[in-house]
Design an enzyme around this catalytic site. Structure first.
Site, mmCIF file in Angstrom:
data_model
loop_
_atom_site.group_PDB
_atom_site.id
_atom_site.type_symbol
_atom_site.label_atom_id
_atom_site.label_comp_id
_atom_site.label_asym_id
_atom_site.label_seq_id
_atom_site.Cartn_x
_atom_site.Cartn_y
_atom_site.Cartn_z
ATOM 1 C CB SER A 1 -0.358 6.913 6.923
ATOM 2 O OG SER A 1 -1.223 6.275 5.990
ATOM 3 C CG ASP A 2 4.598 5.719 2.460
ATOM 4 O OD1 ASP A 2 3.865 5.518 1.481
ATOM 5 O OD2 ASP A 2 5.831 5.764 2.372
ATOM 6 C CB CYS A 3 0.380 3.401 0.571
ATOM 7 S SG CYS A 3 -0.145 4.848 -0.366
#
Length: 791
Positions: free
Chosen positions: A313-315
């Site tokens: 996932s993106d952060c």
């Protein structure tokens, strides 16, 4: 991914999205932070993190996952079977929690290598041992070289420096780069990170850069030098525009645009580049968060494209879909829906905090977690993380001596040279050093350092600013004209006086991360502040020719400069990296013949006044005056077009070989034998029996290229096609490009292999590829060739 103003402000919390901190510390506090940073650097470990240290702990040899003689898949299965649920959950987050009893250390997944080893992300640091790494041009400028071998060469250098830093405990092995999103709108602050607006160029960049990062010198093709990650999947290109933020933006995308424009670079990453990871984005696509969409993750990436690796996932994306997008009622549901959709790793702590409760609530089963962590461990196994001491492995001999080598720094300079685009030249370029006694260098970007390397940067080996580069050749006088690129106050009097006294003037203007950046989209295409006034007044007052150098990621409406006769030349230099000043001087003084071409369209300001950034449609709509996007579909006027770029010599093209007719052989019962069809499916027996000349599924186009000038030059040959007007087909699209070097009056034949079903097909309204029947127009430069496809 989240960038940062400085590595000193890299913080991460589990309760909210990671966000850039813009507050400037006081000078005293700054010194204190620097002291802490230096203290931390001096205490940095000098050995790499790795598992299965059998030499240090012989009992680990009994574990199957430490046995390098058996297949990686079996080793992974052995490891997963030994873990408790809590230990498994510790493998779902970007800081892998160590399992001391099994000899597994803590590992930080998050490192970056967009255009060099970066200090963004907690997995990588610089210290006295390795104070900096080679900082290549920002991606948009490297893409302007249209040189696929360069893309791979840069990736190879970056991975070598990454391994060298890993060996002394300063870096990880997993890098969340490259960014392969399409640069759809010129206002996007992160367009600078991408290879541009064209799906083919972006796909080729993605494939070759990933190969440069990942491919090893080992005979085992499954092994990884470092693990790359293609991001941000998918249809992600709105950060913060007029209050519309990426954390809540819903990208409404039709299937045709998704398959035709947004997905191709990601598909190439996985299918052609064999990338080890794909990162899902913050935004929703058609109402679903990408990190919770099983069709996009398990269905496409894992199912159709067969990803050999992990999905990350993106952060804090999982936290975002719960708190910002309100997609689930509870955090446990958010954790479960993401894992069940196919997410393997969470940048942040959300899955670590909520997965156990999700399991206990019956929302996700342990088998799904096993599947996710198996993909993560598989990647680490391929990197050699579980093979014992890295210094006894293939890249064990690399160290600080292999970072910032003269050869690596020269490649950074060469990449900038190859990318710089000459947009205008009335004949005054190149400048003769012998004819210039004094050169006035003016502008807020004339003597910048950090601006040159863009975002997702690391500490460079050294800087050569534009002023330093130019001053190394002729005597210069210098004035910034504005205190910064915002240019709220302009010193017209000082700048015009300098230009009036010099034999020539170079204006270095444009943008920086205060104008276009992650979480910062532009609202217009005008030069910032009073930069236009500065340029115009200097041009009026100058004694000699004036040259405009634009440093930026995206384009500007510089029609005023294009039409100003006093401005003799315009160069776009992107964010040219640590050696930007060397490259700019080499082009201006003719030591290098410019060969870069624009990888994106430069639009007039009127375009953005009528096109909202949030409209994801690529194709024009006459009913409401929507003009479409990118060179493939845009119907309006441009300032400069995709592929524009001049040379100091003249190249001519002529057609040597191409068919006039291609016949498709259909089966007896095919519906198009009895009905009139405008197109055919781009799969089936007819794609195996294309008749063109001597037959086969493809034909060859041969173009003779001649350098008609009096100096050597490098030239990009573009092969475009304009297909029949069916299924909303592009006005034209790129089939291929080749970069060649020719001496004066030298000629060569460039060959393109064209696969009818792959290259001459278009995507229809439901996402299927179709071959348009009728006239296709092939064009290279001014050469046009009509080709008919019939049944």
């Amino acid at each position: 991914m989240i960038s940062q103003e400085s590595k000193l402000f890299n913080t991460m919390g589990s309760s909210s999205p990671l966000k850039r901190r813009n507050r400037a510390p006081s000078s005293v506090f700054s010194l204190f932070l620097i002291f802490l940073c230096l203290l931390d650097s001096s205490n940095a470990q000098s050995t790499p993190v790795f598992a299965c240290d059998v030499a240090g702990n012989p009992s680990l040899a009994a574990y199957g996952f430490c046995n390098t003689a058996i297949k990686i898949e079996y080793r992974v299965a052995d490891l997963v079977a030994r873990l408790t649920l809590q230990e498994k959950i510790g493998v779902l987050t970007s800081k892998l929690h160590g399992v001391t009893r099994l000899g597994i250390p803590t590992y930080e997944w998050w490192s970056e290598a967009l255009h060099g080893v970066s200090y963004v992300g907690p997995g990588t640091h610089f210290s006295g041992q390795v104070p900096g790494a080679t900082s290549f041009p920002q991606v948009i400028l490297t893409a302007a070289s249209f040189n696929v071998s360069l893309f791979q060469a840069i990736g190879k250098v970056v991975s070598t420096e990454a391994r060298a830093m890993y060996n002394v405990g300063l870096a990880g092995l997993t890098y969340w780069s490259p960014n392969v999103n399409i640069f759809r709108d010129p206002r996007w602050g992160r367009g600078q990170e991408t290879p541009g607006e064209d799906p083919l160029l972006s796909s080729k960049y993605a494939t070759r850069y990933v190969k440069g990062l990942q491919e090893t010198d080992s005979s085992d093709a499954n092994r990884l030098k470092v693990a790359a990650c293609c991001k941000h999947y998918t249809a992600y290109d709105v950060d913060n525009w007029k209050g519309v933020e990426r954390y809540s933006f819903n990208a409404v995308v039709n299937q045709q645009d998704l398959d035709d424009t947004y997905q191709p670079p990601f598909k190439s990453c996985v299918v052609d580049g064999n990338v080890a990871s794909v990162m899902c984005s913050y935004n929703k696509v058609n109402g679903k968060p990408t990190c919770a969409d099983p069709d996009l993750l398990s269905g496409v990436i894992r199912g159709e494209w067969k990803l050999n690796g992990y999905i990350v996932s993106d952060c804090d994306s999982v936290d975002v879909l719960y708190k910002n997008q309100h997609y689930t009622k509870t955090p446990e549901e958010a954790a479960a829906i993401s894992i069940n959709a196919g997410l393997d790793l969470n940048c942040g702590y959300f899955l670590g905090d909520h997965t156990e409760a999700a399991v206990k609530a019956g929302l996700v089963n342990e088998a799904a977690i096993d599947k996710a962590i198996s993909n993560n461990f598989l990647t680490l196994m391929r990197l050699g993380f579980f093979d014992g001491d890295p210094k006894k492995q293939i890249y064990g001999g690399l160290g600080p001596k292999d970072v910032c080598t003269p050869a690596n720094q020269e490649l950074a300079a060469e990449a900038a040279r190859q990318g710089i685009v000459l947009l205008k030249n009335t004949g005054s370029l190149p400048l003769s050093p012998n004819a210039i006694k004094t050169l006035a260098v003016i502008g807020p970007n004339a003597n910048v350092t950090k601006t040159m390397i863009g975002n997702y940067e690391g500490t460079p080996c050294k800087y050569t600013t534009p002023l330093q580069g130019l001053a190394g050749t002729v005597h210069t006088t210098y004035l910034p004209g504005c205190s910064n690129v915002a240019c709220s106050v302009v010193d017209v009097a000082g700048a015009t006086k300098l230009a009036a006294e010099a034999d020539a003037a170079v204006l270095v203007i444009g943008a920086d991360q205060s104008i276009e950046a992650e979480s910062r989209d532009r609202v217009d295409l005008n030069l910032p502040g009073q930069q236009q006034e500065l340029v115009t007044q200097v041009a009026k007052a100058a004694k000699g020719p004036v040259f405009l150098v634009i440093m930026s990621g995206g384009g500007f409406d510089i029609t005023f400069a294009k039409n100003d006769a006093k401005i003799a030349g315009i160069l776009w230099v992107g964010y040219p990296g640590e050696a930007g000043g060397i490259a700019i001087a080499d082009v201006i003084f003719g030591r290098y013949n410019p060969s870069g071409r624009l990888p994106m369209t430069w639009y007039p300001q009127s375009y953005v006044e009528k096109v909202p950034m949030t409209n994801m449609n690529m194709r024009p709509d006459k009913s409401n005056g929507y003009p479409g996007r990118t060179y493939r579909f845009y119907t309006g006027e441009t300032v400069y077009a995709f592929g524009d770029g001049l040379s100091y010599t003249k190249f001519r093209h002529s057609l040597v070989k191409a068919p006039r007719l291609v016949s498709l052989s259909l089966e007896e019962n095919h519906v198009c034998r009895s009905s009139e069809c405008q197109s055919l499916d781009a799969i089936g027996p007819h794609c195996d029996n294309v008749v063109s000349g001597k037959g086969g599924t493809a034909f060859e186009v041969q173009i003779k290229v001649q350098n008609g000038g009096d100096r050597e030059g490098i030239h990009t040959v573009f092969l475009f096609t304009t297909p029949p007007a069916v299924h909303g087909s592009p006005r034209k699209h790129l089939l291929g490009f080749e970069k060649i070097r020719l001496g004066k009056m030298e000629e060569a034949v460039v060959k393109f292999k064209v696969d009818v079903c792959k290259d001459l097909s278009v995507v229809d309204e439901v996402g299927k590829r179709k071959i348009g029947l009728g006239r296709h127009l092939l064009h290279v430069g001014d050469v046009k060739h009509s080709l008919s496809i019939r049944i």
